[in-house]
Write a protein that holds these residues in place. Sequence first.
Motif, short mmCIF file in Angstrom:
data_model
loop_
_atom_site.label_atom_id
_atom_site.label_comp_id
_atom_site.label_asym_id
_atom_site.label_seq_id
_atom_site.Cartn_x
_atom_site.Cartn_y
_atom_site.Cartn_z
N SER A 11 33.85 54.72 41.07
CA SER A 11 33.76 54.12 42.49
C SER A 11 32.35 54.27 43.09
O SER A 11 31.59 55.19 42.97
CB SER A 11 34.85 54.73 43.23
OG SER A 11 34.84 56.15 43.27
N ARG A 61 28.03 44.42 43.85
CA ARG A 61 28.49 45.13 42.72
C ARG A 61 27.25 45.64 41.80
O ARG A 61 27.49 46.97 41.46
CB ARG A 61 28.87 43.74 41.86
CG ARG A 61 30.16 43.21 42.08
CD ARG A 61 30.78 42.36 41.28
NE ARG A 61 30.03 40.93 40.92
CZ ARG A 61 30.09 40.02 41.71
NH1 ARG A 61 30.90 39.81 42.46
NH2 ARG A 61 29.30 38.82 41.08
N ALA A 75 26.77 49.08 43.22
CA ALA A 75 27.69 49.92 42.92
C ALA A 75 27.65 50.67 41.60
O ALA A 75 27.95 51.74 41.42
CB ALA A 75 29.36 49.22 43.22
N LEU A 83 35.43 38.70 51.58
CA LEU A 83 36.16 39.93 51.04
C LEU A 83 37.50 40.10 51.78
O LEU A 83 38.39 40.51 51.31
CB LEU A 83 35.34 41.09 51.24
CG LEU A 83 34.11 41.40 50.62
CD1 LEU A 83 33.38 42.55 51.10
CD2 LEU A 83 34.33 41.25 49.05
N VAL A 88 31.94 49.38 52.73
CA VAL A 88 32.61 48.92 51.74
C VAL A 88 32.67 49.83 50.65
O VAL A 88 31.76 50.29 50.03
CB VAL A 88 32.13 47.49 51.41
CG1 VAL A 88 32.91 46.88 50.21
CG2 VAL A 88 31.98 46.43 52.49
N VAL A 111 33.74 50.39 46.82
CA VAL A 111 34.04 49.37 45.59
C VAL A 111 34.83 50.35 44.65
O VAL A 111 34.22 51.53 44.20
CB VAL A 111 32.72 49.00 45.07
CG1 VAL A 111 33.09 48.19 43.80
CG2 VAL A 111 32.09 48.38 46.03
N GLU A 120 37.53 46.50 42.47
CA GLU A 120 38.27 46.08 43.46
C GLU A 120 37.51 46.69 44.96
O GLU A 120 36.76 47.58 44.81
CB GLU A 120 39.59 46.63 43.63
CG GLU A 120 39.76 48.12 43.71
CD GLU A 120 39.46 48.79 42.69
OE1 GLU A 120 39.65 50.32 42.65
OE2 GLU A 120 39.15 48.17 41.45
N THR A 121 37.59 45.84 46.13
CA THR A 121 36.79 46.34 47.19
C THR A 121 37.81 46.60 48.54
O THR A 121 38.70 45.94 48.46
CB THR A 121 35.81 45.10 47.50
OG1 THR A 121 36.55 43.82 48.11
CG2 THR A 121 34.60 44.89 46.53
#
Length: 209
Positions: free
Chosen positions: A2, A124, A127, A151, A177, A179, A184-185
Amino acid sequence: MSADILIVQHAEKTAAPGDPGLSERGRRQAAAVAERLVDARPSLLLSSPLARALQTAEAIGAAVGLTPTVVDELCERSSWPGPEAMPEEDFLRDWRRTCRERAFRPRIGDSSHATAARMARALRGAARKARHGPAVLVCHGGATVDLLRDLVGDRQLEHRYPGAVEHGLPGTAVTHVAVGATGETQVVTIGDLGHLPDDLVTGHVPAWT
């Protein structure tokens, strides 16, 4: 793994078309958000290539000990190049239409849907690369709003930050945000301005803040 992503709007730019840098107040805004982010200990710093974003990112980088990496996907939905290329009223007409009609592609720039898609790719990618601390993405109000519309949806976005779709987010507003490990956000906060004194706030702020 995460990751936490902190999306920072660029600080106030000078009032000029094309690719202007920061105003004097913008430089003070950038210094304030940079000081805030020291305690966050970011592990990654990405920036739009536009001067107003990159200068904001450079101020952050100097404070947190990171060199910003330019990522084209963080660029604004559209930027007015100047009257030689397009009258300002035509640019603004196109911009307003991109807010109402997400699939509409303006004469300069991308549609809201296309902007959200490239912002999501950047999110993404950040992340995946963030290690031992959040990733900071320095970008633009329109592009961030486009991402948030995907989102959380328009209704929730307008509930949480009224006027965001029409007016965008203020200079150096921070959106968090999270992740998850499977992609998943969760949008934790939108447009946080806790680092700015009232005299440095520029842009749209809902009446309840």
